[in-house]
Design a protein around this motif. Structure first.
Motif, short mmCIF file in Angstrom:
data_model
loop_
_atom_site.label_atom_id
_atom_site.label_comp_id
_atom_site.label_asym_id
_atom_site.label_seq_id
_atom_site.Cartn_x
_atom_site.Cartn_y
_atom_site.Cartn_z
N LEU A 17 0.26 -1.45 -0.31
CA LEU A 17 -0.65 -0.22 -0.27
C LEU A 17 0.52 1.69 -0.19
CD1 LEU A 17 -3.22 0.58 0.19
CD2 LEU A 17 -3.09 1.14 2.52
N LEU A 18 2.45 1.37 0.93
CA LEU A 18 2.90 2.08 0.77
C LEU A 18 3.61 2.50 -0.47
CD1 LEU A 18 4.91 1.76 4.47
CD2 LEU A 18 3.21 3.90 3.45
N ILE A 19 4.05 1.65 -1.27
CA ILE A 19 4.35 1.46 -2.53
C ILE A 19 3.94 2.15 -3.25
CG2 ILE A 19 5.46 0.05 -4.10
CD1 ILE A 19 6.28 -1.72 -2.69
N SER A 20 2.30 1.92 -2.90
CA SER A 20 1.38 2.67 -4.17
C SER A 20 1.25 3.76 -4.01
CB SER A 20 -0.36 1.79 -4.68
OG SER A 20 -0.32 2.09 -3.27
N ALA A 21 1.21 4.10 -2.72
CA ALA A 21 0.74 5.63 -2.27
C ALA A 21 2.16 6.35 -2.50
CB ALA A 21 0.81 5.69 -0.83
N VAL A 22 3.75 6.17 -2.31
CA VAL A 22 4.75 6.71 -2.52
C VAL A 22 5.09 6.61 -4.30
CG1 VAL A 22 7.26 6.11 -3.40
CG2 VAL A 22 6.05 5.84 -0.80
N THR A 23 4.39 5.58 -4.85
CA THR A 23 4.97 6.13 -6.87
C THR A 23 3.47 7.07 -6.78
OG1 THR A 23 4.13 3.83 -6.14
CG2 THR A 23 6.31 4.20 -7.35
N PHE A 24 2.55 6.82 -6.72
CA PHE A 24 1.32 7.65 -6.85
C PHE A 24 1.09 9.26 -6.62
CE2 PHE A 24 -2.66 9.36 -7.23
CZ PHE A 24 -2.93 9.01 -8.22
N LEU A 25 2.21 9.42 -5.59
CA LEU A 25 2.08 10.59 -5.05
C LEU A 25 2.77 11.27 -6.07
CD1 LEU A 25 1.59 10.67 -1.52
CD2 LEU A 25 -0.35 11.39 -2.92
N LEU A 26 5.16 10.76 -6.24
CA LEU A 26 5.44 10.78 -6.35
C LEU A 26 5.30 11.49 -7.89
CD1 LEU A 26 8.86 10.82 -5.69
CD2 LEU A 26 8.86 8.72 -6.92
N ILE A 27 4.73 10.68 -8.79
CA ILE A 27 3.78 11.13 -9.97
C ILE A 27 3.30 11.93 -10.10
CG2 ILE A 27 2.34 10.07 -11.77
CD1 ILE A 27 4.04 7.41 -11.86
N ASN A 28 2.13 12.39 -9.22
CA ASN A 28 1.83 13.12 -9.64
C ASN A 28 1.60 14.21 -8.63
OD1 ASN A 28 -1.20 12.41 -10.59
ND2 ASN A 28 -0.79 10.38 -9.70
N LEU A 29 2.33 14.87 -8.11
CA LEU A 29 2.77 16.04 -7.06
C LEU A 29 3.72 16.94 -7.86
CD1 LEU A 29 2.51 15.17 -3.66
CD2 LEU A 29 1.00 16.58 -4.94
N ALA A 30 4.50 15.90 -8.30
CA ALA A 30 5.75 16.13 -9.58
C ALA A 30 5.34 17.63 -10.30
CB ALA A 30 6.89 16.05 -10.21
N PRO A 31 5.94 18.86 -10.96
CA PRO A 31 5.90 19.79 -11.55
C PRO A 31 5.91 18.79 -13.37
CG PRO A 31 8.71 19.60 -10.54
CD PRO A 31 7.28 18.89 -10.30
N GLY A 32 6.53 18.53 -13.00
CA GLY A 32 6.35 17.42 -14.41
C GLY A 32 5.06 16.33 -14.73
N GLY A 33 4.41 16.31 -13.92
CA GLY A 33 3.29 15.04 -14.06
C GLY A 33 2.54 14.79 -14.27
N PRO A 34 1.52 13.74 -14.16
CA PRO A 34 0.20 14.21 -15.93
C PRO A 34 -0.35 15.47 -16.20
CG PRO A 34 0.22 12.23 -14.49
CD PRO A 34 1.17 13.68 -13.48
N THR A 35 -0.81 16.16 -14.52
CA THR A 35 -1.32 17.49 -15.28
C THR A 35 -0.25 18.49 -16.58
OG1 THR A 35 -0.23 18.09 -13.35
CG2 THR A 35 -3.19 17.72 -13.82
N SER A 36 0.37 18.25 -16.72
CA SER A 36 1.21 18.96 -17.47
C SER A 36 1.49 18.64 -18.52
CB SER A 36 2.49 19.85 -16.80
OG SER A 36 3.62 18.93 -15.90
N ALA A 37 1.78 16.87 -18.58
CA ALA A 37 2.12 16.41 -19.91
C ALA A 37 0.75 16.64 -21.35
CB ALA A 37 2.17 14.72 -19.47
N VAL A 38 -0.11 16.88 -20.01
CA VAL A 38 -1.71 16.53 -21.33
C VAL A 38 -1.38 18.01 -21.84
CG1 VAL A 38 -3.14 13.92 -20.05
CG2 VAL A 38 -2.60 16.76 -19.50
N SER A 39 -0.68 18.82 -20.98
CA SER A 39 -1.40 20.29 -21.29
C SER A 39 -0.55 21.14 -22.41
CB SER A 39 -1.21 20.75 -20.43
OG SER A 39 -0.03 21.18 -19.93
N LEU A 40 0.81 20.10 -22.86
CA LEU A 40 2.11 20.61 -23.91
C LEU A 40 1.05 20.75 -25.32
CD1 LEU A 40 4.52 18.23 -22.83
CD2 LEU A 40 4.71 20.58 -22.93
#
Lengths: 315, 288
Positions: A17-40
């Motif tokens: 559960l912690l692995i999933s949380a760490v990776t999910f948060l890492l990916i989603n909170l990062a400046p280059g995360g999904p929200t910025s990837a789709v806005s290009l």
């Protein structure tokens, strides 16, 4: 024992559960995360539509719980780049990685344990020095470079083995063809795994060989071969099994690189493709899957360990 | 083991005991000398061999070694020797800095968890479990993907791949020492927690930390090389030993030496760090 297994199961679940949380948060909170990837290269309205389509407009905790709910039903989301469900992408690649990993593991078990035993039997003499030098070299040589050198030697110079791929395209399935393609990647991977196994086998065997019960067996006149095969090797294998979890992590780390060198379409390659294409659901899925495998292996090792060695206190 | 045969080692003052053990370990000393030479080579080499590492020579692509290009040129006609020297700077610097990052995070986290125990232990050690369960290369891959591949990001990322191992060792040591008399004595004298941790316990842990850190540099150089080889680490035109191998694979049939040289430099450097680390273990920490 049952209580012990249940407790370890629970602990494993928490780590997962912690692995999933760490990776999910890492990916989603990062400046280059999904929200910025789709806005290009999109206008504000398009951006909003896309965010909505992928559900990226909701708060992060909601997204995490939603994703986690999906994972529990076997739904890991959809690949951004390929449009396919992540779970089916993983399933496609899993078999290839398992084939490579298990072959490398088998090679490592035979060669690593064999060399470790030799090393212990010839302690501080030249075979021991040679083998431990080999182990140090194995730890130091970059796996991908070893792969490249192997290609230069076996594929380019001698033309014995194919330089990449899992099978010859357009040819019917044959075991020989599979093995020829498997030889170099599995060999390279095994070479990087071996140092750990050699070292642990050597030190475990040396410890057992100097123990009282072995001295008693020898005093009784039991032959060296029987002492080694019947009395010591089995006990010396316990620590080797104990590092199987560590070996699994090294194995997966190594497979990423080795699969890329040899064009082996496994999970490691998938991770690299996803990383290059910023395909976040896929990266998340691969990492979770690999983490889960490591957790399960560790769990099995602990249970096996407790079952084999009654001295281990599971209270 | 052989200290009983040579009583002079145990009665000599500490610093000469250290040198005695060093002298008894010629291989470790050799590795140290190799590393010093490599450092001198990549630090001062470029000022002696004044060929730009990123100037292309379209008329001389994939050239064989010649007086003008002692190691030949790559697929863009860039001088291999110059790229090896500049790439070495990057690889060594990334290796050392990453290790420092991992060492700092690992020591702080492990030290705090081991010293205070309780919830600090729970939080830190569960996190260590998590980081040890994700194969380090996948972790590094995830971080580089989201935070980008600026050289400094690569340094921090590779360091993060290493902190959990460090934390685990430091935690065990701090747990061992926190109840000792000298720590209680310092408490009684009114020393602060930070003072006890850094001035009194940390020096006890230092030998082990140095050994692990030395081996860690080797690991960090390998990880950076693999990342850069896969195109996710140090980006061209900046050379690193890893990214020089990135394109070399396409020319294995015609120019295999393009792939041989950078890998050989990586292997020798990492080998030297690993041998040095093992030798330091014998010298600094004869019990372990």
């Amino acid at each position: 024992m049952t209580a012990y297994i249940l407790r370890r199961l629970l602990q494993g679940g928490v780590v997962l559960l912690l692995i999933s949380a760490v990776t999910f948060l890492l990916i989603n909170l990062a400046p280059g995360g999904p929200t910025s990837a789709v806005s290009l290269g999109r206008t504000a309205e398009e951006r909003e539509a896309v965010l909505k389509q992928y559900g990226l407009d909701r708060p992060i905790l909601v997204r995490y719980l939603d994703w986690l709910g999906g994972v529990s039903r076997g739904d890991l989301g959809k690949s951004y780049n390929q449009g396919l469900p992540v779970a089916s992408l993983l399933a496609q690649r899993m078999g290839n990685t398992l084939l490579l990993a298990l072959s490398a593991l088998a090679l490592t078990a035979v060669l690593g344990v064999g060399l470790g035993v030799l090393s212990a039997l010839y302690k501080n003499r030249w075979p021991d020095h040679l083998i431990s030098s080999l182990a140090t070299v194995g730890m130091s040589v970059p796996a991908f470079w070893l792969g490249i050198v192997a290609i230069i030697v076996f594929a380019v110079q001698f033309k014995w083995l194919p330089s990449s791929g899992i099978f010859t395209v357009g040819q019917e399935f044959s075991l020989a063809d599979r093995l020829r393609h498997l030889a170099m990647p599995a060999g390279v991977l095994a070479f990087t795994l071996m140092p750990n196994v050699i070292r642990i086998t050597r030190s475990a065997l040396l410890e057992v060989l100097t123990s009282d019960y072995v001295r008693t067996a020898r005093a009784k006149g039991v032959s060296e071969q029987v002492v080694l095969l019947k009395h010591t090797l089995k006990n010396a294998m316990v620590p080797v099994i104990a590092i199987l979890g560590l070996i699994t992590t090294v194995l997966f780390s190594g497979s990423v690189v080795v699969e890329s060198v040899f064009g082996w379409a496994g999970l490691g390659r998938l991770a690299i493709e996803a990383a290059n294409g910023r395909d976040y659901p896929v990266i998340l899925g691969v990492t979770l899957l690999v983490g889960a495998i490591v957790v399960v292996v560790n769990l099995l090792v602990d249970v096996l360990y407790a079952a084999v060695d009654p001295r281990i206190n599971h209270g | 083991m052989d200290s009983t045969l040579q009583p002079s080692a145990s009665t000599a003052p500490p610093h000469s005991r250290f040198w005695l053990r060093v002298r008894r370990n010629p291989v470790g000393l050799g590795a140290f000398i190799v590393l010093c030479l490599l450092t001198v080579l990549v630090v001062f080499g470029p000022s002696l061999y004044r060929v730009a590492p990123d100037s292309t020579d379209p008329l001389n692509i994939l050239a064989a070694p010649s007086p003008a290009h002692p190691f030949g040129t790559d697929e863009l006609g860039r001088d291999m020797l110059s790229r090896l020297l500049y790439g070495g700077r990057v690889s060594l610097a990334v290796g050392l800095l990453s290790m420092l990052v991992g060492l700092t995070i690992g020591t702080l986290a492990g030290g705090i968890a081991g010293y205070f125990q309780g919830w600090a232990e729970t939080v830190v050690m569960r996190l260590v479990d998590v980081f040890m369960s994700i194969p380090s290369f996948f972790l590094v891959l995830v971080i580089v993907t989201v935070f980008g591949n600026h050289p400094l990001t690569v340094v921090v990322t590779v360091g993060i791949g290493f902190w959990a191992q460090m934390a685990r060792v430091v935690f065990a040591e701090f747990t061992k020492y926190r109840g000792r008399e000298f720590v209680e004595a310092m408490h009684a004298l009114g020393a602060s927690h930070a003072r006890i941790m850094f001035r009194h316990i940390f020096p006890q842990v230092l030998p082990q930390a140095i050994v692990l850190a030395t081996l860690g540099v080797g690991w960090a150089i390998l990880t950076e090389a693999a990342l850069s080889y896969l195109g996710l680490g140090i980006q061209p035109p900046l050379a690193s030993w890893g990214n020089m191998l990135q394109n070399a694979q396409a020319y294995l049939y015609s120019n295999p030496m393009l792939a041989i040289w950078p890998g050989l430099f990586i292997a020798v450097t990492v080998l030297a760090f690993n041998i040095l680390g093992n030798a330091l273990r014998d010298v600094l920490d004869p019990r372990g």
